[in-house]
Design an enzyme around this catalytic site. Structure first.
Site, PDB file in Angstrom:
ATOM      1  N   GLY A  45     -67.893 -68.296  21.816  1.00 23.32           N
ATOM      2  CA  GLY A  45     -69.251 -67.623  21.893  1.00 23.32           C
ATOM      3  C   GLY A  45     -69.438 -66.404  22.439  1.00 23.32           C
ATOM      4  N   GLN A  50     -72.369 -58.541  26.100  1.00 25.13           N
ATOM      5  CA  GLN A  50     -70.741 -58.267  25.926  1.00 25.13           C
ATOM      6  C   GLN A  50     -70.093 -57.468  25.317  1.00 25.13           C
ATOM      7  OE1 GLN A  50     -70.293 -62.941  25.634  1.00 25.13           O
ATOM      8  NE2 GLN A  50     -68.580 -62.435  26.950  1.00 25.13           N
ATOM      9  N   CYS A  95     -64.520 -67.040  29.715  1.00 29.01           N
ATOM     10  CA  CYS A  95     -65.334 -66.231  29.174  1.00 29.01           C
ATOM     11  C   CYS A  95     -64.665 -64.720  28.464  1.00 29.01           C
ATOM     12  CB  CYS A  95     -66.610 -65.684  30.397  1.00 29.01           C
ATOM     13  SG  CYS A  95     -67.749 -64.256  29.697  1.00 29.01           S
ATOM     14  N   LEU A  96     -65.044 -64.320  27.306  1.00 31.30           N
ATOM     15  CA  LEU A  96     -64.253 -63.063  26.991  1.00 31.30           C
ATOM     16  C   LEU A  96     -64.616 -61.705  27.923  1.00 31.30           C
ATOM     17  CD1 LEU A  96     -65.257 -63.632  23.197  1.00 31.30           C
ATOM     18  CD2 LEU A  96     -62.847 -63.815  24.175  1.00 31.30           C
ATOM     19  N   HIS A 137     -73.904 -71.019  28.815  1.00 29.21           N
ATOM     20  CA  HIS A 137     -73.050 -69.963  29.267  1.00 29.21           C
ATOM     21  C   HIS A 137     -73.596 -68.795  28.718  1.00 29.21           C
ATOM     22  CE1 HIS A 137     -68.974 -68.300  30.219  1.00 29.21           C
ATOM     23  NE2 HIS A 137     -69.481 -67.234  29.090  1.00 29.21           N
ATOM     24  N   GLU A 138     -73.833 -68.536  27.206  1.00 31.74           N
ATOM     25  CA  GLU A 138     -74.303 -67.672  26.562  1.00 31.74           C
ATOM     26  C   GLU A 138     -75.629 -66.996  27.104  1.00 31.74           C
ATOM     27  OE1 GLU A 138     -71.964 -65.960  25.351  1.00 31.74           O
ATOM     28  OE2 GLU A 138     -70.689 -67.500  25.028  1.00 31.74           O
ATOM     29  N   HIS A 141     -75.620 -65.097  30.009  1.00 32.17           N
ATOM     30  CA  HIS A 141     -75.258 -63.558  29.863  1.00 32.17           C
ATOM     31  C   HIS A 141     -76.620 -62.846  29.342  1.00 32.17           C
ATOM     32  CE1 HIS A 141     -71.064 -63.183  29.781  1.00 32.17           C
ATOM     33  NE2 HIS A 141     -70.872 -64.279  29.105  1.00 32.17           N
TER      34      HIS A 141
HETATM   35  C1  Y12 Z   1     -66.498 -73.663  27.360  1.00 28.01           C
HETATM   36  C2  Y12 Z   1     -66.047 -72.700  26.815  1.00 28.01           C
HETATM   37  C3  Y12 Z   1     -66.452 -71.476  26.804  1.00 28.01           C
HETATM   38  C4  Y12 Z   1     -67.668 -70.999  26.770  1.00 28.01           C
HETATM   39  C5  Y12 Z   1     -68.301 -69.865  26.409  1.00 28.01           C
HETATM   40  C6  Y12 Z   1     -67.722 -68.783  25.483  1.00 28.01           C
HETATM   41  N1  Y12 Z   1     -66.285 -68.265  25.913  1.00 28.01           N
HETATM   42  C7  Y12 Z   1     -65.221 -68.056  25.333  1.00 28.01           C
HETATM   43  O1  Y12 Z   1     -65.360 -67.857  23.880  1.00 28.01           O
HETATM   44  C8  Y12 Z   1     -63.972 -67.497  25.933  1.00 28.01           C
HETATM   45  C9  Y12 Z   1     -63.093 -67.521  25.532  1.00 28.01           C
HETATM   46  C10 Y12 Z   1     -61.759 -66.813  25.745  1.00 28.01           C
HETATM   47  C11 Y12 Z   1     -60.684 -66.535  25.006  1.00 28.01           C
HETATM   48  C12 Y12 Z   1     -59.562 -65.818  25.553  1.00 28.01           C
HETATM   49  O2  Y12 Z   1     -58.409 -65.561  24.592  1.00 28.01           O
HETATM   50  C13 Y12 Z   1     -58.355 -64.216  24.386  1.00 28.01           C
HETATM   51  O3  Y12 Z   1     -58.953 -63.300  24.985  1.00 28.01           O
HETATM   52  C14 Y12 Z   1     -57.494 -63.761  23.220  1.00 28.01           C
HETATM   53  C15 Y12 Z   1     -59.109 -65.892  26.456  1.00 28.01           C
HETATM   54  O4  Y12 Z   1     -57.996 -65.621  26.868  1.00 28.01           O
HETATM   55  C16 Y12 Z   1     -57.399 -64.726  28.031  1.00 28.01           C
HETATM   56  O5  Y12 Z   1     -58.200 -64.652  28.839  1.00 28.01           O
HETATM   57  C17 Y12 Z   1     -56.161 -64.348  28.165  1.00 28.01           C
HETATM   58  C18 Y12 Z   1     -60.122 -66.317  27.628  1.00 28.01           C
HETATM   59  C19 Y12 Z   1     -61.542 -66.814  27.240  1.00 28.01           C
HETATM   60  C20 Y12 Z   1     -68.345 -72.043  27.210  1.00 28.01           C
HETATM   61  C21 Y12 Z   1     -68.030 -73.108  27.667  1.00 28.01           C
HETATM   62 CO    CO Z   2     -69.095 -65.631  28.889  1.00 23.22          CO
END
Ligand code: Y12
Ligand code: CO
Length: 173
Positions: A45, A50, A95-96, A137-138, A141
């Site tokens: 997401g 962001q 979270c990205l 979550h989104e 934001h």
């Molecule tokens: C549960 C899970 C996620 C959400 C909201 C959206 N969050 C994400 O999409 C998070 C993604 C994420 C991806 C990562 O990978 C990379 O950056 C390559 C990450 O990795 C690192 O931190 C190294 C962290 C998060 C809501 C509920």
């Molecule tokens: Co986020």
């Protein structure tokens, strides 16, 4: 359109996003650029703020049973409004914009959402499971709220300490 992810503690993440009023090529370009950046960074997401656009637009792609995120599963949500919510669930969120941190966060279990698609058509969505969690979550934001704001005092302090250490390490490497 070249987009980069804004990371905590950047103050732009605290902006309140504005409603989308023009469902035009500019919005479509933004959405088209948000989708690949989300997928290429292993995200499920991403809110427009962001990537430095303070408008109420978000993209989601919840992995299927094989862990795949095919383009046909992409959800684009504009101007969302929650009309119903129920239950309680806890999930380890990431979270990205706050890389490398994952914390258990309490959310509503299910929700009903009114929103618009990229062409301004009104839609209704009933969500549960990871989709419901990711939407909440989104949507936070859009109000300038991050998942780390929901941590207890003690866990937040621990987070700040670890994050500062991580930024220092990143700077010196
Ligand atoms: C549960 C899970 C996620 C959400 C909201 C959206 N969050 C994400 O999409 C998070 C993604 C994420 C991806 C990562 O990978 C990379 O950056 C390559 C990450 O990795 C690192 O931190 C190294 C962290 C998060 C809501 C509920
Ligand atoms: Co986020």
């Amino acid at each position: 359109m070249k987009l980069t992810i804004v990371e905590y503690p950047d103050k732009r993440l605290r902006l309140k996003s504005k409603n989308v009023t023009n469902f035009d090529a500019k919005l479509h370009k933004l959405l088209d650029a948000m989708n690949p950046i989300m997928i290429n960074t292993n995200g499920i997401g991403l809110a427009a703020i962001q990537v430095n656009h303070a408008v109420k637009a978000l993209v989601l792609n919840i992995p299927d049973e094989e862990g795949e995120q095919p383009p046909e599963n992409l959800l684009e949500i504009i101007n969302p409004i929650v009309t119903k919510r129920a239950g309680e669930t806890v999930y380890q969120e990431g979270c990205l914009s706050v890389p490398k941190f994952y914390e258990d966060i309490k959310r509503f279990e299910t929700l009903t959402l009114n929103y618009q698609d990229r062409n301004g058509n009104t839609k209704t969505l009933e969500a549960d499971g990871l989709l419901s969690i990711a939407i909440q979550h989104e949507m936070d934001h859009l109000e300038g709220i991050l998942f780390i704001d929901k941590l207890s005092y003690g866990r937040r302090k621990k987070f700040e300490k670890e994050y500062k250490r991580m930024l220092k390490e990143k700077k010196s490497s």
